[in-house]
Scaffold this motif. Structure first.
Motif, PDB file in Angstrom:
ATOM      1  N   ASP A  37      10.244  29.839  23.311  1.00 49.79           N
ATOM      2  CA  ASP A  37       9.939  29.780  24.649  1.00 49.79           C
ATOM      3  C   ASP A  37       9.541  28.535  25.210  1.00 49.79           C
ATOM      4  O   ASP A  37       9.766  28.008  26.096  1.00 49.79           O
ATOM      5  CB  ASP A  37       8.965  30.981  25.044  1.00 49.79           C
ATOM      6  CG  ASP A  37       9.424  32.653  24.524  1.00 49.79           C
ATOM      7  OD1 ASP A  37      10.695  32.487  24.641  1.00 49.79           O
ATOM      8  OD2 ASP A  37       8.489  33.252  24.614  1.00 49.79           O
ATOM      9  N   ALA A  95       8.647  32.788  18.241  1.00 48.39           N
ATOM     10  CA  ALA A  95       8.738  33.180  19.732  1.00 48.39           C
ATOM     11  C   ALA A  95       8.199  32.341  20.407  1.00 48.39           C
ATOM     12  O   ALA A  95       8.901  32.040  21.550  1.00 48.39           O
ATOM     13  CB  ALA A  95       8.355  34.586  19.852  1.00 48.39           C
ATOM     14  N   ARG A 121      15.444  32.131  20.428  1.00 49.07           N
ATOM     15  CA  ARG A 121      14.735  32.592  19.033  1.00 49.07           C
ATOM     16  C   ARG A 121      15.729  32.187  18.022  1.00 49.07           C
ATOM     17  O   ARG A 121      15.448  31.861  16.815  1.00 49.07           O
ATOM     18  CB  ARG A 121      14.012  33.788  19.047  1.00 49.07           C
ATOM     19  CG  ARG A 121      12.853  33.950  20.156  1.00 49.07           C
ATOM     20  CD  ARG A 121      12.403  35.334  20.306  1.00 49.07           C
ATOM     21  NE  ARG A 121      11.504  35.314  21.286  1.00 49.07           N
ATOM     22  CZ  ARG A 121      10.805  36.395  21.800  1.00 49.07           C
ATOM     23  NH1 ARG A 121      10.733  37.518  20.921  1.00 49.07           N
ATOM     24  NH2 ARG A 121      10.104  36.432  22.848  1.00 49.07           N
TER      25      ARG A 121
END
Length: 229
Positions: free
Chosen positions: A51, A47, A57
Motif C-alpha cells: 500500500d 500489505a 500485494r
C-alpha cells in the motif's frame, strides 16, 4: 511449414525491463523503510509495504516472496548506502587524518543519512539484531571496516600530536558517542537536533585532539560531504 523465430528483444527493451524491475524493488524498499519508521518491526506487513508503495500485494510477493526477504533486502540497502556515504566522505577529505576524521563525523549527521525516518528504521533493525544472525552478518563486515578506520585515524593523530591516549579505546569511545547521539535524535530527546549533535561531536574532537581541533574552528578547512542517493 515455415517456422518463425521470435525476435530477440532489443538492448533498449531489455534495459527498460530491468530498470522497471529495479525501480519497483526500490519503491518497495523505500516503502519498507517508511513502514518500519511508522509502525516498527513487528507491525510492518507485506500489505503495508504494498500500500505504501502504491503497488499490488502480488508485486511484493513476486519480488521478495516473504516479509523476511524484504526486510533483509531493506537492511542490505541501508547498510550499503551508509557504507558508500562514509567512504565517499573519507575519500573527499584527502590524506590528512584530521580532515578525514572531521569528514567522517560530519557525514554521520548529513541529512540524507541522519533523518528521523532512517534513524527509526535503523533502530527497528537494531532491536532485532541480537536474535537474527543474518542481520548481524549483513552489518558486521561494514561495521568492522568503519571501526578500523577510526582506530587507524586515532593512531595517526596520536603519533602526530604526541597524545597519551589509547587509540583503540578512543576510537571505540568516539563510535559509541556517535551512536548515542543518533539514538537521542531518534528518541526526540529535548534539545536534540542535528546541529546540537554535530556540536557535541566537535567538542569531543577538540577535547581529545586539542592540537588538531579547536572549539572555535578546525585547524584545517573541512571539505563538504558528498551526499548519496
Amino acid at each position: 511449414m515455415k517456422t518463425f523465430e521470435r525476435e530477440a528483444p532489443a538492448d533498449g527493451e531489455k534495459r527498460g525491463r530491468k530498470a522497471s524491475k529495479e525501480t519497483r524493488r526500490q519503491q518497495l524498499i523505500e516503502a519498507t523503510i517508511d513502514s518500519l519508521a511508522k509502525r516498527g518491526y513487528s507491525e510492518t506487513t507485506m500489505a503495508d509495504v504494498a500500500d505504501g508503495a502504491g503497488l499490488s500485494r502480488g508485486i511484493v510477493n513476486f519480488h521478495f516472496e516473504s516479509k523476511e526477504k524484504l526486510l533483509v533486502a531493506t537492511l542490505q540497502y541501508m547498510a550499503d548506502e551508509y557504507s558508500a556515504h562514509w567512504r565517499a566522505a573519507l575519500v573527499k577529505a584527502g590524506d590528512d587524518p584530521a580532515r578525514q576524521l572531521s569528514a567522517l563525523v560530519q557525514a554521520d549527521f548529513d541529512r540524507s543519512i541522519c533523518n528521523k525516518r532512517k534513524l527509526a528504521a535503523w533502530c527497528a533493525f537494531w532491536g532485532e539484531a541480537k536474535s537474527r544472525p543474518t542481520y548481524q552478518a549483513l552489518c558486521g563486515a561494514n561495521d568492522e571496516a568503519y571501526q578500523q578506520v577510526f582506530i587507524d585515524l586515532c593512531r595517526r593523530l596520536k603519533e602526530d600530536g604526541g597524545y597519551g591516549f589509547d587509540a583503540f579505546s578512543t576510537a571505540l569511545g568516539l563510535s559509541a558517542m556517535l551512536e548515542g547521539l543518533w539514538l537521542r535524535l531518534m528518541m526526540g530527546t529535548e534539545n536534540a537536533t542535528r546541529e546540537s549533535a554535530q556540536h557535541a561531536a566537535a567538542e569531543f574532537l577538540a577535547s581529545v585532539f586539542p592540537k588538531h581541533f579547536s572549539r572555535e574552528a578546525p585547524r584545517r578547512p573541512i571539505p563538504a560531504v558528498a551526499k548519496t542517493a
